[in-house]
Write a protein that holds these residues in place. Structure first.
Motif, PDB file in Angstrom:
ATOM      1  N   VAL A 163      -0.375   4.604   4.828  1.00 54.80           N
ATOM      2  CA  VAL A 163      -1.346   4.620   3.726  1.00 54.80           C
ATOM      3  C   VAL A 163      -2.198   3.356   3.728  1.00 54.80           C
ATOM      4  CG1 VAL A 163      -1.577   4.558   1.217  1.00 54.80           C
ATOM      5  CG2 VAL A 163       0.026   6.159   2.285  1.00 54.80           C
ATOM      6  N   ARG A 164      -1.599   2.211   4.073  1.00 55.45           N
ATOM      7  CA  ARG A 164      -2.309   0.935   4.043  1.00 55.45           C
ATOM      8  C   ARG A 164      -2.935   0.567   5.382  1.00 55.45           C
ATOM      9  NH1 ARG A 164       2.050  -2.827   0.671  1.00 55.45           N
ATOM     10  NH2 ARG A 164       1.823  -1.759  -1.356  1.00 55.45           N
ATOM     11  N   SER A 171     -11.200   7.041   1.049  1.00 56.93           N
ATOM     12  CA  SER A 171     -10.655   8.093   0.193  1.00 56.93           C
ATOM     13  C   SER A 171     -10.041   7.496  -1.068  1.00 56.93           C
ATOM     14  CB  SER A 171      -9.606   8.898   0.964  1.00 56.93           C
ATOM     15  OG  SER A 171      -8.998   9.860   0.143  1.00 56.93           O
ATOM     16  N   THR A 172      -9.355   6.375  -0.938  1.00 57.79           N
ATOM     17  CA  THR A 172      -8.768   5.715  -2.105  1.00 57.79           C
ATOM     18  C   THR A 172      -9.847   5.243  -3.067  1.00 57.79           C
ATOM     19  OG1 THR A 172      -6.865   4.984  -0.802  1.00 57.79           O
ATOM     20  CG2 THR A 172      -7.309   3.798  -2.838  1.00 57.79           C
ATOM     21  N   MET A 181      -6.009   1.281  -8.203  1.00 57.21           N
ATOM     22  CA  MET A 181      -6.855   1.109  -7.036  1.00 57.21           C
ATOM     23  C   MET A 181      -6.869  -0.334  -6.550  1.00 57.21           C
ATOM     24  SD  MET A 181     -10.906   1.974  -6.594  1.00 57.21           S
ATOM     25  CE  MET A 181     -10.658   3.578  -7.363  1.00 57.21           C
ATOM     26  N   ALA A 182      -6.953  -1.297  -7.473  1.00 57.34           N
ATOM     27  CA  ALA A 182      -7.048  -2.704  -7.084  1.00 57.34           C
ATOM     28  C   ALA A 182      -5.831  -3.137  -6.287  1.00 57.34           C
ATOM     29  CB  ALA A 182      -7.216  -3.576  -8.325  1.00 57.34           C
ATOM     30  N   ALA A 183      -4.648  -2.718  -6.725  1.00 59.67           N
ATOM     31  CA  ALA A 183      -3.427  -3.091  -6.014  1.00 59.67           C
ATOM     32  C   ALA A 183      -3.374  -2.444  -4.636  1.00 59.67           C
ATOM     33  CB  ALA A 183      -2.204  -2.687  -6.831  1.00 59.67           C
ATOM     34  N   GLN A 187      -3.914  -4.593  -0.459  1.00 61.74           N
ATOM     35  CA  GLN A 187      -3.001  -4.603   0.674  1.00 61.74           C
ATOM     36  C   GLN A 187      -3.490  -3.719   1.826  1.00 61.74           C
ATOM     37  OE1 GLN A 187      -0.172  -6.519   0.908  1.00 61.74           O
ATOM     38  NE2 GLN A 187      -0.971  -7.452  -0.956  1.00 61.74           N
ATOM     39  N   ASP A 188      -4.685  -3.178   1.701  1.00 64.51           N
ATOM     40  CA  ASP A 188      -5.212  -2.299   2.734  1.00 64.51           C
ATOM     41  C   ASP A 188      -5.739  -3.124   3.910  1.00 64.51           C
ATOM     42  OD1 ASP A 188      -6.250   0.719   3.176  1.00 64.51           O
ATOM     43  OD2 ASP A 188      -7.724  -0.705   3.951  1.00 64.51           O
ATOM     44  N   VAL A 189      -5.336  -2.763   5.127  1.00 68.65           N
ATOM     45  CA  VAL A 189      -5.697  -3.556   6.307  1.00 68.65           C
ATOM     46  C   VAL A 189      -7.204  -3.560   6.528  1.00 68.65           C
ATOM     47  CG1 VAL A 189      -5.467  -3.706   8.816  1.00 68.65           C
ATOM     48  CG2 VAL A 189      -3.468  -3.190   7.415  1.00 68.65           C
ATOM     49  N   LYS A 190      -7.867  -2.411   6.351  1.00 64.97           N
ATOM     50  CA  LYS A 190      -9.313  -2.379   6.570  1.00 64.97           C
ATOM     51  C   LYS A 190     -10.051  -3.213   5.533  1.00 64.97           C
ATOM     52  CE  LYS A 190     -13.172   0.705   7.566  1.00 64.97           C
ATOM     53  NZ  LYS A 190     -13.653   2.111   7.669  1.00 64.97           N
TER      54      LYS A 190
END
Length: 397
Positions: A163-164, A171-172, A181-183, A187-190
């Motif tokens: 997911v991350r 999409s998120t 959403m902020a959290a 932590q999203d790699v992109k």
């Protein structure tokens, strides 16, 4: 098919600028457009902003048609500049978004392995004192956000890592709950790669001015073809002295990693809704090093459509284990029937897999699955016979 570009000479090629040379490096992906003279039919190839007179040397005597778009990869630079055709497409004004994204990002993509090595190098304080604090802080945030290898042994940990991975960022943002959403994005790699790129550029980093050659040969981020592992790469910052040059190198590697991630997202679309395929690449921390886990997930509903006995899933995974070589796994699920095939470069790794195979089979049966087989083999898959054929273009330097 072989095409000779008569206007390119070895002296002119050697005298090109470093930024242009990087575009023609082995493994680079380029876009070319075939142009035909209206009266004589003479062939030209337009690559970038330049046109090159071309001659069909072998293969298809007719050659590409006027306006035909070629996506090619550089195979070698001597004694001739050889390009492999990855796809061809007639000129059209109605191209869809996914195809346009692939045309834009495939030529710019590169493996994230060199960047990951440099992030680990910075995070472990090796020469990081020369970089601006904001750069080291952004690099550390990105490094710490990568999943630890131990977390992938847990189903929830693997799900979180997927997911991350960056594959679902847009999409998120489009569909996510504002409260969470902020959290998720933090932590999203992109998202962290985009932030790292912005920090570098705000401090004057110029990707085109990077001097160190950090490109490693890597498979294209496309769903078709065999799933091979991405090899690790050394930390190139260790051989770059000036902080400005280090930031240029980081900016180029970050741009290449982002382009590869975007190409992966664009390639996930399919013309057949009955067969969905997605390729995801997950950077994984292991101590002070990082590897890339490649996952291909396929969902086939064609049996349902044809009146068959249900849908099927196939999951492939490939990862480079360093000195132990590459590891490949394929799991297929048809209803409640499951099959597992494990492959490795190292005979020692294969022996370990064989010794643990009964344990894996017992766990699968306890989960209520009917085990077809668990096979452990020495050597990686030879290739995907269903992959689209390619053509070779040799461009004489």
């Amino acid at each position: 098919m072989r095409i000779d570009l008569n206007t390119i000479r070895s002296t002119g090629y050697a005298g090109q600028s470093p930024s242009l040379l990087s575009d023609w490096r082995v493994g680079a992906i380029l876009q070319a457009v075939a142009l035909r003279d209206a009266r004589s039919g003479e062939l030209w190839l337009k690559i970038g902003d330049a046109r090159y007179a071309a001659r069909i040397a072998s293969g298809n005597a007719a050659g590409p048609a006027d306006g035909e778009q070629l996506t090619v990869r550089v195979l070698r630079s001597s004694p001739v500049l050889a390009l492999e055709t990855l796809s061809t497409q007639q000129a059209s004004g109605g191209d869809d978004v996914a195809a346009d994204a692939l045309r834009r990002f495939l030529p710019r993509q590169s493996s994230a392995a060199p960047l990951l090595s440099n992030l680990g190098w910075v995070a472990n304080g090796k020469g990081a004192e020369a970089l601006p604090p904001t750069v080291t802080q952004a690099a550390n945030r990105l490094w710490q956000a990568l999943p630890d290898a131990a977390a992938l042994s847990d189903p929830d940990g693997l799900k979180t890592a997927v997911v991350r991975s960056g594959a679902f960022l847009e999409s998120t943002l489009a569909n996510g709950d504002r409260r969470t959403m902020a959290a998720s994005v933090a932590q999203d790699v992109k998202a962290l790669l985009l932030n790292f790129s912005r920090v570098l550029r705000d401090l004057g980093a110029r990707p085109a001015a990077a001097t160190a050659e950090s490109t490693v040969h890597s498979p294209l981020p496309l769903a078709s073809g065999p799933l091979t592992s991405l090899p690790a790469a050394p930390a190139t910052l260790a051989v770059v002295d000036l902080p400005a040059q280090q930031m240029n190198e980081l900016a180029r590697q970050t741009d290449g990693a982002l382009a590869r991630m975007t190409a992966l997202q664009a390639g996930a679309s399919t013309q057949d809704p009955a067969l969905q395929s997605m390729l995801v690449e997950i950077p994984v921390r292991h101590g002070d090093r990082a590897n890339i886990l490649r996952l291909r997930i396929e969902h086939d509903r064609s049996r349902q459509r044809d009146g068959g006995a249900g849908e099927s899933w196939a999951i492939e995974a490939a990862m480079d284990l360093g000195h132990a070589g590459a590891l490949h796994a394929r799991v297929t699920l048809h209803g409640q029937r499951i099959g597992v095939q494990l492959r490795a470069d190292s005979a020692g790794v294969v022996d370990t897999l064989i010794s643990r195979a009964p344990e894996l089979e017992s766990m699968l049966r306890e989960a209520g699955l009917e085990v077809d087989r668990v096979v452990c083999l020495h050597g990686l898959p030879a290739g995907d016979h269903g992959a689209r054929p390619t053509r070779l273009l040799d461009l004489r330097a």
